[in-house]
Design an enzyme around this catalytic site. Structure first.
Site, PDB file in Angstrom:
ATOM      1  N   CYS A 333       0.829  -1.203   0.000  1.00 24.25           N
ATOM      2  CA  CYS A 333       0.000   0.000   0.000  1.00 24.25           C
ATOM      3  C   CYS A 333       0.871   1.263   0.000  1.00 24.25           C
ATOM      4  O   CYS A 333       1.535   1.542  -0.997  1.00 24.25           O
ATOM      5  CB  CYS A 333      -0.967  -0.018   1.184  1.00 24.25           C
ATOM      6  SG  CYS A 333      -2.347   1.133   0.997  1.00 24.25           S
ATOM      7  N   HIS A 432      -3.904  -5.372   1.077  1.00 24.91           N
ATOM      8  CA  HIS A 432      -3.661  -5.721   2.476  1.00 24.91           C
ATOM      9  C   HIS A 432      -4.131  -7.144   2.728  1.00 24.91           C
ATOM     10  O   HIS A 432      -5.048  -7.637   2.061  1.00 24.91           O
ATOM     11  CB  HIS A 432      -4.431  -4.780   3.408  1.00 24.91           C
ATOM     12  CG  HIS A 432      -3.930  -3.387   3.436  1.00 24.91           C
ATOM     13  ND1 HIS A 432      -2.774  -3.029   4.080  1.00 24.91           N
ATOM     14  CD2 HIS A 432      -4.431  -2.242   2.894  1.00 24.91           C
ATOM     15  CE1 HIS A 432      -2.588  -1.719   3.945  1.00 24.91           C
ATOM     16  NE2 HIS A 432      -3.570  -1.219   3.227  1.00 24.91           N
TER      17      HIS A 432
END
Length: 494
Positions: A333, A432
């Site tokens: 991310c 994630h």
């Protein structure tokens, strides 16, 4: 309602454990936390964002997580400002004083509506408080503790953490600072995280029961290696460091050393819980550039303030250490965005409206432009699944190759995610929870160990099944530690 004398006394996991106990009894039970402050979040099936702890609690209750379980999520951006997520969507950015003095009252109707929606669908609601209900400076506008208890007509239990010391003073002080109407809602207390001989504790419990005028509902001993994620960054006080975990062994059977750079604004550090559970891995959070050289795998995790943490990397001296690293280099991310050529924030999304552009680390042929819209959705790759929660759009420069093509929820066809360099040594992804997938994690560990000259992994863990066992183990532990007859009496007569 489960209240605490302070943060990190165990409210979240106690709520999860009670949820599993009542679910096992066939009761339709759901968790609820009116307001949560955490950088650990999860995506719901409909693309909303809630606190990671409430997602765990929903799992323990065997219900699908939804935004109503955590209607207000506060994600700190600095010591003074936070992003407010309302019902899973970004509501705005505000200062601490503005939120507590004004904005919280704007949000409370949505909180009440969320609670009523959930309560209408379930037999039992387990509410979790936040911090302490005795924060007298914040009481007037506190929507997560006693105001919510009154609104739900909830029986309350107060939890104290004996492992940090002063548990009797904490219990007494909390009750003394509550208003009479609030005190009447506290039916009893729980002493959590006990170590040692309970017979030595019993005189103190009996004295504090008389002093408080309420019973002890149980003393919960510490359960080692529980392995259920903590709610927020407070848990990182006990973070795993290289000094504690990495030795100088040159054996091919030693654990794979994975180093996660501990950004000041690190988000979703639970991404690495599954890796920590593997016996063939020694994962540590690193704060000093010199430690990076010791890692076989170096990971840049997610960040709530990507530009600020990129600046911190350079100020701390990590940039040359990352450039010189010869093991696997991975970005998740925000960490993935940092590995690119630049991060542009033309509207000041992360900087209170002040435009900024920073050079990235230049390891991947990408650049990222910050946008005001947050992406929240589940996603699945060819051999992994997880979820996206991020600001920004990443653009591929000439020569860039995606890490994978993934199926994003709500999109008809797979699209590119992340990037990988030509050697396969450096890669990044927006997904994630990628290491939670057993198949992906096991292949990743074997490949990383091979690249590092280590023997294949022994006894890989099935985290999916192991997680259920851990929740059940925790519920069984609570069954032995708590007076569930007393707690059921409170539930039936709030």
């Amino acid at each position: 309602m489960i209240l605490g004398t302070a943060s990190h006394v165990g409210k979240s996991v106690l709520t999860a454990g009670l949820g599993r106990i009542f679910s096992d009894e066939g009761i339709r039970v759901a968790p609820f936390k009116a307001q949560n402050m955490s950088l650990n979040s999860a995506a719901t099936p409909d693309g909303r964002e809630i606190g990671r702890a409430q997602a765990l609690q929903a799992e323990a209750c065997r219900v699908v997580p939804c935004a109503e379980m955590n209607p207000v999520l506060i994600k700190p951006s600095s010591d003074m400002t936070s992003q407010i997520v309302l019902l899973g969507r970004v509501w705005g950015q505000t200062t601490a004083s503005d939120y507590h003095l004004r904005r919280v009252e704007d949000l409370f109707p949505a909180v009440l509506e969320s609670y009523r929606t959930l309560a209408a669908r379930h037999d039992l609601m387990l509410l979790e408080g936040a911090g302490s209900p005795a924060e007298i400076n914040l009481r007037a506008h506190d929507i997560v503790n006693m105001r919510m208890a009154h609104a739900a007509d909830a029986a309350c239990v107060l939890v104290g953490d004996i492992d940090r010391g002063g548990v009797f003073a904490s219990l007494l002080g909390t009750l003394e600072l509550l208003e009479p109407a609030d005190r009447r809602r506290i039916r009893g207390f729980i002493i959590n995280k006990f170590r040692g001989d309970q017979s030595l504790l019993r005189p103190g419990v009996e004295m504090i029961e008389k002093r408080l005028g309420i019973p002890c509902a149980g003393v919960v001993p510490v359960l080692s290696h529980l392995g259920l994620e903590e709610e927020d960054g407070v848990a990182m006080e006990d973070r795993r460091t290289p000094a504690r975990l990495w030795n100088n062994s040159d054996s091919v059977n030693r654990p794979l050393r994975i180093g996660v750079v501990a950004f000041p604004h690190m988000a979703n550090f639970t991404d690495f819980d599954a890796l920590q559970m593997e016996p063939s891995v020694a994962l540590a959070f690193i704060e000093n550039p010199s430690e990076a050289a010791l890692a076989d795998v170096l990971i840049l995790p997610g960040s709530k303030q990507t530009l600020d943490d990129l600046e911190w990397l350079r100020e701390r001296g990590f940039a040359p250490a990352i450039e010189q690293h010869r093991g696997l280099l991975i970005g998740i991310c925000g960490g993935f965005q940092m590995l690119g050529g630049a991060i542009e924030d033309p509207s000041g999304v992360e900087s209170a409206g002040i435009p900024r552009t920073l050079d990235g680390l230049g390891a991947l042929a990408i650049r990222t432009i910050m946008r005001g819209e947050k992406t929240v959705r589940r996603a699945a790759g060819p051999n992994f699944r997880g979820y996206e929660i991020h600001m920004g759009e990443t653009i591929y420069e000439p020569g860039a190759e995606p890490f994978a093509r993934i199926q994003r929820e709500g999109e008809p066809h797979p699209t590119a995610d992340g990037a990988v360099d030509s050697t396969g040594r450096i890669w990044g992804t927006y997904v994630h929870g990628i290491f939670d997938d057993d198949r992906f994690r096991h292949v990743f560990i074997d490949a990383a160990r091979h690249r590092s000259g280590l023997a294949p992994a022994q006894a890989p863990v099935d985290v999916t099944a192991d997680r259920e066992r851990r929740i059940d183990r925790w519920a069984d532990h609570l069954r032995q530690s708590l007076d569930l007859t007393l707690i059921r009496d409170w539930i039936s007569t709030p």
